[in-house]
Motif scaffolding. Structure first.
Motif, PDB file in Angstrom:
ATOM      1  N   ARG A   1       0.851  -1.189   0.000  1.00 22.26           N
ATOM      2  CA  ARG A   1       0.000   0.000   0.000  1.00 22.26           C
ATOM      3  C   ARG A   1       0.888   1.240   0.000  1.00 22.26           C
ATOM      4  O   ARG A   1       1.806   1.359   0.809  1.00 22.26           O
ATOM      5  CB  ARG A   1      -0.907   0.034   1.231  1.00 22.26           C
ATOM      6  CG  ARG A   1      -1.830  -1.146   1.329  1.00 22.26           C
ATOM      7  CD  ARG A   1      -2.973  -0.977   0.335  1.00 22.26           C
ATOM      8  NE  ARG A   1      -3.866  -2.107   0.396  1.00 22.26           N
ATOM      9  CZ  ARG A   1      -4.142  -2.895  -0.624  1.00 22.26           C
ATOM     10  NH1 ARG A   1      -3.598  -2.680  -1.784  1.00 22.26           N
ATOM     11  NH2 ARG A   1      -4.964  -3.908  -0.504  1.00 22.26           N
ATOM     12  N   VAL A   2       0.622   2.134  -0.910  1.00 22.34           N
ATOM     13  CA  VAL A   2       1.397   3.365  -1.025  1.00 22.34           C
ATOM     14  C   VAL A   2       0.455   4.535  -0.826  1.00 22.34           C
ATOM     15  O   VAL A   2      -0.546   4.672  -1.530  1.00 22.34           O
ATOM     16  CB  VAL A   2       2.087   3.463  -2.405  1.00 22.34           C
ATOM     17  CG1 VAL A   2       2.853   4.764  -2.527  1.00 22.34           C
ATOM     18  CG2 VAL A   2       3.001   2.269  -2.619  1.00 22.34           C
ATOM     19  N   GLU A   3       0.766   5.357   0.146  1.00 19.34           N
ATOM     20  CA  GLU A   3      -0.054   6.538   0.422  1.00 19.34           C
ATOM     21  C   GLU A   3       0.340   7.659  -0.530  1.00 19.34           C
ATOM     22  O   GLU A   3       1.510   8.000  -0.666  1.00 19.34           O
ATOM     23  CB  GLU A   3       0.155   6.994   1.864  1.00 19.34           C
ATOM     24  CG  GLU A   3      -0.671   8.191   2.239  1.00 19.34           C
ATOM     25  CD  GLU A   3      -0.495   8.596   3.696  1.00 19.34           C
ATOM     26  OE1 GLU A   3      -0.978   9.676   4.048  1.00 19.34           O
ATOM     27  OE2 GLU A   3       0.130   7.845   4.469  1.00 19.34           O
ATOM     28  N   ILE A   4      -0.647   8.223  -1.206  1.00 20.94           N
ATOM     29  CA  ILE A   4      -0.423   9.358  -2.099  1.00 20.94           C
ATOM     30  C   ILE A   4      -0.689  10.631  -1.296  1.00 20.94           C
ATOM     31  O   ILE A   4      -1.796  10.861  -0.827  1.00 20.94           O
ATOM     32  CB  ILE A   4      -1.349   9.305  -3.333  1.00 20.94           C
ATOM     33  CG1 ILE A   4      -1.206   7.966  -4.073  1.00 20.94           C
ATOM     34  CG2 ILE A   4      -1.080  10.485  -4.257  1.00 20.94           C
ATOM     35  CD1 ILE A   4       0.162   7.679  -4.612  1.00 20.94           C
ATOM     36  N   GLY A   5       0.349  11.446  -1.145  1.00 22.56           N
ATOM     37  CA  GLY A   5       0.225  12.659  -0.360  1.00 22.56           C
ATOM     38  C   GLY A   5      -0.178  13.876  -1.169  1.00 22.56           C
ATOM     39  O   GLY A   5      -0.782  14.813  -0.650  1.00 22.56           O
TER      40      GLY A   5
ATOM     41  N   ARG B   1      -1.000  15.144  -5.567  1.00 20.93           N
ATOM     42  CA  ARG B   1      -1.052  14.869  -7.008  1.00 20.93           C
ATOM     43  C   ARG B   1      -0.912  16.182  -7.763  1.00 20.93           C
ATOM     44  O   ARG B   1      -1.483  17.190  -7.377  1.00 20.93           O
ATOM     45  CB  ARG B   1      -2.375  14.208  -7.386  1.00 20.93           C
ATOM     46  CG  ARG B   1      -2.572  12.847  -6.800  1.00 20.93           C
ATOM     47  CD  ARG B   1      -3.937  12.272  -7.219  1.00 20.93           C
ATOM     48  NE  ARG B   1      -4.230  11.055  -6.519  1.00 20.93           N
ATOM     49  CZ  ARG B   1      -3.892   9.846  -6.948  1.00 20.93           C
ATOM     50  NH1 ARG B   1      -3.261   9.715  -8.084  1.00 20.93           N
ATOM     51  NH2 ARG B   1      -4.175   8.779  -6.242  1.00 20.93           N
TER      52      ARG B   1
ATOM     53  N   HIS C   1       6.608  19.363   4.127  1.00 18.23           N
ATOM     54  CA  HIS C   1       6.417  17.999   4.605  1.00 18.23           C
ATOM     55  C   HIS C   1       5.133  17.475   3.981  1.00 18.23           C
ATOM     56  O   HIS C   1       4.054  17.972   4.262  1.00 18.23           O
ATOM     57  CB  HIS C   1       6.316  17.932   6.123  1.00 18.23           C
ATOM     58  CG  HIS C   1       5.973  16.559   6.597  1.00 18.23           C
ATOM     59  ND1 HIS C   1       6.899  15.543   6.588  1.00 18.23           N
ATOM     60  CD2 HIS C   1       4.822  16.020   7.026  1.00 18.23           C
ATOM     61  CE1 HIS C   1       6.317  14.436   7.027  1.00 18.23           C
ATOM     62  NE2 HIS C   1       5.065  14.702   7.293  1.00 18.23           N
ATOM     63  N   ILE C   2       5.289  16.521   3.101  1.00 19.18           N
ATOM     64  CA  ILE C   2       4.133  15.882   2.478  1.00 19.18           C
ATOM     65  C   ILE C   2       4.170  14.421   2.879  1.00 19.18           C
ATOM     66  O   ILE C   2       5.126  13.708   2.560  1.00 19.18           O
ATOM     67  CB  ILE C   2       4.163  16.009   0.937  1.00 19.18           C
ATOM     68  CG1 ILE C   2       4.112  17.479   0.532  1.00 19.18           C
ATOM     69  CG2 ILE C   2       3.025  15.225   0.303  1.00 19.18           C
ATOM     70  CD1 ILE C   2       4.240  17.716  -0.964  1.00 19.18           C
ATOM     71  N   ARG C   3       3.157  13.990   3.596  1.00 21.53           N
ATOM     72  CA  ARG C   3       3.090  12.590   3.993  1.00 21.53           C
ATOM     73  C   ARG C   3       2.645  11.777   2.780  1.00 21.53           C
ATOM     74  O   ARG C   3       1.610  12.062   2.175  1.00 21.53           O
ATOM     75  CB  ARG C   3       2.095  12.414   5.132  1.00 21.53           C
ATOM     76  CG  ARG C   3       1.989  10.990   5.581  1.00 21.53           C
ATOM     77  CD  ARG C   3       0.958  10.852   6.677  1.00 21.53           C
ATOM     78  NE  ARG C   3       0.651   9.463   6.843  1.00 21.53           N
ATOM     79  CZ  ARG C   3       0.554   8.854   8.008  1.00 21.53           C
ATOM     80  NH1 ARG C   3       0.713   9.557   9.111  1.00 21.53           N
ATOM     81  NH2 ARG C   3       0.280   7.586   8.076  1.00 21.53           N
ATOM     82  N   GLY C   4       3.404  10.777   2.417  1.00 21.01           N
ATOM     83  CA  GLY C   4       3.070   9.950   1.268  1.00 21.01           C
ATOM     84  C   GLY C   4       3.840  10.380   0.041  1.00 21.01           C
ATOM     85  O   GLY C   4       4.688  11.262   0.074  1.00 21.01           O
ATOM     86  N   LYS C   5       3.543   9.742  -1.059  1.00 17.52           N
ATOM     87  CA  LYS C   5       4.242   9.984  -2.315  1.00 17.52           C
ATOM     88  C   LYS C   5       3.640  11.164  -3.069  1.00 17.52           C
ATOM     89  O   LYS C   5       2.459  11.457  -2.950  1.00 17.52           O
ATOM     90  CB  LYS C   5       4.169   8.748  -3.212  1.00 17.52           C
ATOM     91  CG  LYS C   5       4.789   7.514  -2.598  1.00 17.52           C
ATOM     92  CD  LYS C   5       6.282   7.723  -2.435  1.00 17.52           C
ATOM     93  CE  LYS C   5       6.922   6.515  -1.812  1.00 17.52           C
ATOM     94  NZ  LYS C   5       8.308   6.712  -1.489  1.00 17.52           N
TER      95      LYS C   5
END
Length: 100
Positions: free
Chosen positions: A67-71, A73, A90-94
């Motif tokens: 599971r990959v969290e998208i922070g 787009r 700071h962006i949590r996720g990708k």
């Protein structure tokens, strides 16, 4: 600016030739401090996989267990802002940049 997610060490010096003189090369891996032609290296991490890590990730991705969290787009046209936000906030996720 050149972003290289694969090469490390002296391999980045060859990739840096794709940047204009005085440009930047961004990598999550380590490399030389001097890339020549005034190209500035920006190293944003120090990931060094252990034996078996990549095989484990591939297996988990294949079976749906990864599971990959998208922070955030961004559209391709906003790629410069995406890189600036990635480096400065700071962006949590990708961070995902959508290519048309």
């Amino acid at each position: 600016m050149v972003v290289d997610l694969v090469n490390r060490g002296e391999g980045l010096a060859a990739v840096a030739r794709a940047a204009r003189p005085g440009g930047r090369l961004v990598s999550p891996l380590s490399g030389p401090d001097d890339l020549g032609r005034g190209v500035t290296p920006v190293y944003i991490g120090s990931f060094v996989p252990e034996p078996g890590d990549l095989e484990d990730l591939a297996s988990r991705a294949a079976d749906g267990g990864l599971r990959v969290e998208i922070g955030a787009r961004y559209a391709f046209g906003d790629a410069v802002q995406a890189v600036a936000d990635f480096a400065g906030k700071h962006i949590r996720g990708k961070v995902v940049i959508t290519v048309p």
